[in-house]
Design an enzyme around this catalytic site. Structure first.
Site, PDB file in Angstrom:
ATOM      1  CG  ASN A   1      -1.908  -1.183   1.143  1.00  0.00           C
ATOM      2  OD1 ASN A   1      -1.968  -1.901   0.136  1.00  0.00           O
ATOM      3  ND2 ASN A   1      -2.658  -1.395   2.217  1.00  0.00           N
TER       4      ASN A   1
ATOM      5  CB  THR B   1     -16.224  38.482 -30.760  1.00  0.00           C
ATOM      6  OG1 THR B   1     -17.030  39.339 -31.563  1.00  0.00           O
ATOM      7  CG2 THR B   1     -15.020  39.262 -30.241  1.00  0.00           C
ATOM      8  CG  HIS B   2     -20.272  36.463 -30.931  1.00  0.00           C
ATOM      9  ND1 HIS B   2     -21.055  35.974 -29.911  1.00  0.00           N
ATOM     10  CD2 HIS B   2     -19.858  37.694 -30.525  1.00  0.00           C
ATOM     11  CE1 HIS B   2     -21.141  36.873 -28.939  1.00  0.00           C
ATOM     12  NE2 HIS B   2     -20.401  37.923 -29.287  1.00  0.00           N
TER      13      HIS B   2
ATOM     14  CB  SER C   1     -11.095  12.066 -49.512  1.00  0.00           C
ATOM     15  OG  SER C   1     -12.214  11.309 -49.917  1.00  0.00           O
TER      16      SER C   1
ATOM     17  CE  LYS D   1     -12.806  16.610 -48.079  1.00  0.00           C
ATOM     18  NZ  LYS D   1     -13.690  15.924 -47.115  1.00  0.00           N
TER      19      LYS D   1
ATOM     20  CG  ASN E   1      -9.989  14.990 -45.485  1.00  0.00           C
ATOM     21  OD1 ASN E   1     -10.568  15.930 -46.027  1.00  0.00           O
ATOM     22  ND2 ASN E   1     -10.173  13.738 -45.839  1.00  0.00           N
TER      23      ASN E   1
ATOM     24  CD  GLU F   1     -10.786  16.395 -39.156  1.00  0.00           C
ATOM     25  OE1 GLU F   1     -11.898  16.757 -39.544  1.00  0.00           O
ATOM     26  OE2 GLU F   1     -10.103  15.550 -39.770  1.00  0.00           O
TER      27      GLU F   1
ATOM     28  CE1 TYR G   1      -4.223   0.069  -2.748  1.00  0.00           C
ATOM     29  CE2 TYR G   1      -5.291  -1.928  -1.953  1.00  0.00           C
ATOM     30  CZ  TYR G   1      -4.705  -1.199  -2.979  1.00  0.00           C
ATOM     31  OH  TYR G   1      -4.603  -1.757  -4.229  1.00  0.00           O
TER      32      TYR G   1
ATOM     33  CD  GLN H   1      -4.736  -3.979  -9.414  1.00  0.00           C
ATOM     34  OE1 GLN H   1      -4.168  -4.387  -8.411  1.00  0.00           O
ATOM     35  NE2 GLN H   1      -5.292  -4.783 -10.296  1.00  0.00           N
TER      36      GLN H   1
ATOM     37  CE  LYS I   1      -0.869   0.927  -9.829  1.00  0.00           C
ATOM     38  NZ  LYS I   1      -2.170   0.842  -9.096  1.00  0.00           N
TER      39      LYS I   1
HETATM   40  N1  ARG Z   1      -1.588  -3.672  -7.443  1.00  0.00           N
HETATM   41  C1  ARG Z   1      -2.015  -2.978  -6.277  1.00  0.00           C
HETATM   42  C2  ARG Z   1      -2.459  -1.570  -6.642  1.00  0.00           C
HETATM   43  O1  ARG Z   1      -2.069  -1.079  -7.607  1.00  0.00           O
HETATM   44  C3  ARG Z   1      -0.901  -2.874  -5.292  1.00  0.00           C
HETATM   45  C4  ARG Z   1      -1.356  -2.728  -3.885  1.00  0.00           C
HETATM   46  C5  ARG Z   1      -1.989  -3.979  -3.432  1.00  0.00           C
HETATM   47  N2  ARG Z   1      -2.325  -3.909  -2.041  1.00  0.00           N
HETATM   48  C6  ARG Z   1      -3.174  -4.766  -1.490  1.00  0.00           C
HETATM   49  N3  ARG Z   1      -3.435  -4.605  -0.238  1.00  0.00           N
HETATM   50  N4  ARG Z   1      -3.754  -5.727  -2.200  1.00  0.00           N
HETATM   51  O2  ARG Z   1      -3.227  -0.960  -5.944  1.00  0.00           O
END
Ligand code: ARG
Length: 449
Positions: A98, A143-144, A265, A271, A273, A278, A305, A310, A313
């Site tokens: 953690n 403007t606008h 295109s 064309k 593009n 975009e 925690y 998790q 990420k």
């Molecule tokens: N893979 C976990 C995460 O990213 C790591 C921490 C896991 N901790 C636990 N008490 N299971 O959060």
């Protein structure tokens, strides 16, 4: 667990990206454990050597990734045991995944900020170079999305420099928010060992220690702030994208994008593009999505925690990648576009954009502005009925609307109009030159506190 259920918990396919931070955190932790005589110097040396060998193995693409070990932490620790034996088990003394993962993410966020800062500055340099190159070109200011008043093309580009300058300040704040060491918080309550947290912090480059272990293992505010800064920066890039799309259309014709930034295109041979502009505009949506996702993930979590974390990420890494690649593409697009100065200046001749200047002329002769506004509006309508621009009326025609008009009213011009806006931050060439010169120094400014 049946195989499908265990799959559900696996994060190694994306958290392997944290290997460098995870190893740095473990090395600092092991050194501290030895310094505090919690493990021996020999044990720490074996652990650190093993970890550095694992880093080399990962970088050489030779690391045996094992999804059944779930995450980056367990993959590295298991590999360490294979290399150095049971001593590897001492590394996790006084530590939990953690506080470990929170440390990894904070280190990653601080390094990411450095990459983002350089990429933003790169786009600022590209804008600055084009502004300097075309410093005298007049274009319609809108403007606008209606032609409003003449401005310098350079002034328009420099508006984006300002937005990006604020983005850099926001990312510096994100770095500051991430700059706090969670390690030493254990699973949630701290650790029953005489840890030297200051030592670990200085080894890793953190300037502060977390003040509450329960908060430290569950805090992801720094990620929400990073996502927010990224979303705002993408919003700016999306606005720029929209202008590039408009400007490169036949209707505007103000710029042409380089062939490598457009595509043909499959059905309409004529064309080109503006796909890259975009795509940048489109990718803004997914960055906003990741901001919403992290806020939603954090909402309602009880201390401390929870495995929900998790999920912090993938969106984070995707946002970083999206932002960096968009900044790079846009720097290249700005640097490589062709500026069609005569199209801009032609457009500036039309749209009655000197109407405000005519009103200001009457104000100079004593007429209250509101009244002058009405006079010029009526004169503009008259000009339109003659198929002319208001600044193309004759003195006689002007005088039908006010006898304050004199022959010098005929001298009002686009150039005079921009030159007249000589206030700090205004569109006058002198002010824009000053802004460009100041911007060069501001590029070198450090936002770090
Ligand atoms: N893979 C976990 C995460 O990213 C790591 C921490 C896991 N901790 C636990 N008490 N299971 O959060």
């Amino acid at each position: 667990m049946n195989p499908d259920a265990s799959q559900y918990a696996v994060s190694i396919q994306y958290d392997r990206r944290l290997y460098r931070e995870d190893i740095a955190g473990s090395v600092a932790h092991a050194r501290m454990l030895a310094k505090q005589e919690i493990i021996t110097e020999e044990e720490a040396a074996a652990i650190c050597d093993g970890l550095l060998a694992i880093r080399a193995e990962i970088e050489a693409g030779e690391f045996p990734w094992r999804p059944e070990l779930e995450d980056i932490h367990m993959n590295i620790e298991t590999r360490l045991r294979e290399r150095i034996g049971p001593t590897a088990g001492k590394l996790h003394t006084a530590r939990s995944r953690n506080d470990q993962v929170a440390t990894d993410l904070r280190l990653y966020a601080m390094r990411s900020r450095q990459r983002v800062d350089e990429a933003i500055a790169g786009l600022q340099k590209a804008l600055l170079a084009r502004a300097g190159e075309h410093s005298g070109v007049i274009m319609p200011g809108y403007t606008h999305l209606q032609r409003a008043q003449p401005v310098l093309f350079a002034h328009h580009l420099m508006a984006y420099f300002e937005m990006l300058h604020r983005d850099r300040a926001r990312f510096a704040h994100c770095r500051d928010a991430a700059d706090l060491l969670p390690l030493g918080s254990g699973a949630l309550a701290g650790a029953p060992y005489p840890l030297d947290r200051r030592f670990v912090a200085s080894e890793l480059g953190f300037s502060r220690l977390s003040a509450n272990s329960m908060d430290a293992v569950s805090d992801r505010d720094f990620l929400a702030e990073y996502h927010s800064a990224a979303a705002i920066c993408m919003m700016h890039l999306s606005r720029l994208a929209e202008e590039l799309v408009l400007w490169s259309s036949q209707e505007f014709g103000f710029i042409s994008l380089a062939p490598r930034h457009t595509t043909g295109s499959s059905i309409m041979p004529q064309k080109r593009n503006p796909d890259f502009a975009e795509l940048g505009r489109g990718k803004t949506g997914r960055v906003y999505g990741h901001l919403m996702a992290i806020l939603t993930t954090l909402k309602g979590l009880p201390l401390t925690y929870n495995r929900d974390l998790q999920e912090d990420k993938e969106g984070f890494f995707d946002t970083e990648e999206t932002l960096l690649s968009t900044l790079e593409i846009f720097s290249d697009m700005i640097g490589a576009m062709t500026v069609n100065a005569s199209r801009m200046e032609d457009a500036a001749q039309r749209g009655n954009m000197l109407a405000t200047d005519l009103a200001d002329y009457l104000v100079g002769r004593g007429m209250p502005f509101r009244e002058a506004h009405g006079v010029v509006r009526r004169a503009s309508e008259h000009a339109r009925s003659l198929g002319k621009e208001v600044h193309q009326l004759t003195l006689e025609e002007y005088r039908r609307f006010s006898d304050l008009f004199d022959s010098d009213a005929l001298e009002i011009s686009l150039k005079g109009s921009v030159e007249g806006r000589d206030v700090p931050g205004g569109a006058a060439p002198r002010r824009v030159q000053e802004a460009i010169a100041a911007a060069k120094a501001r590029l070198e400014e450090s936002f770090d506190t």
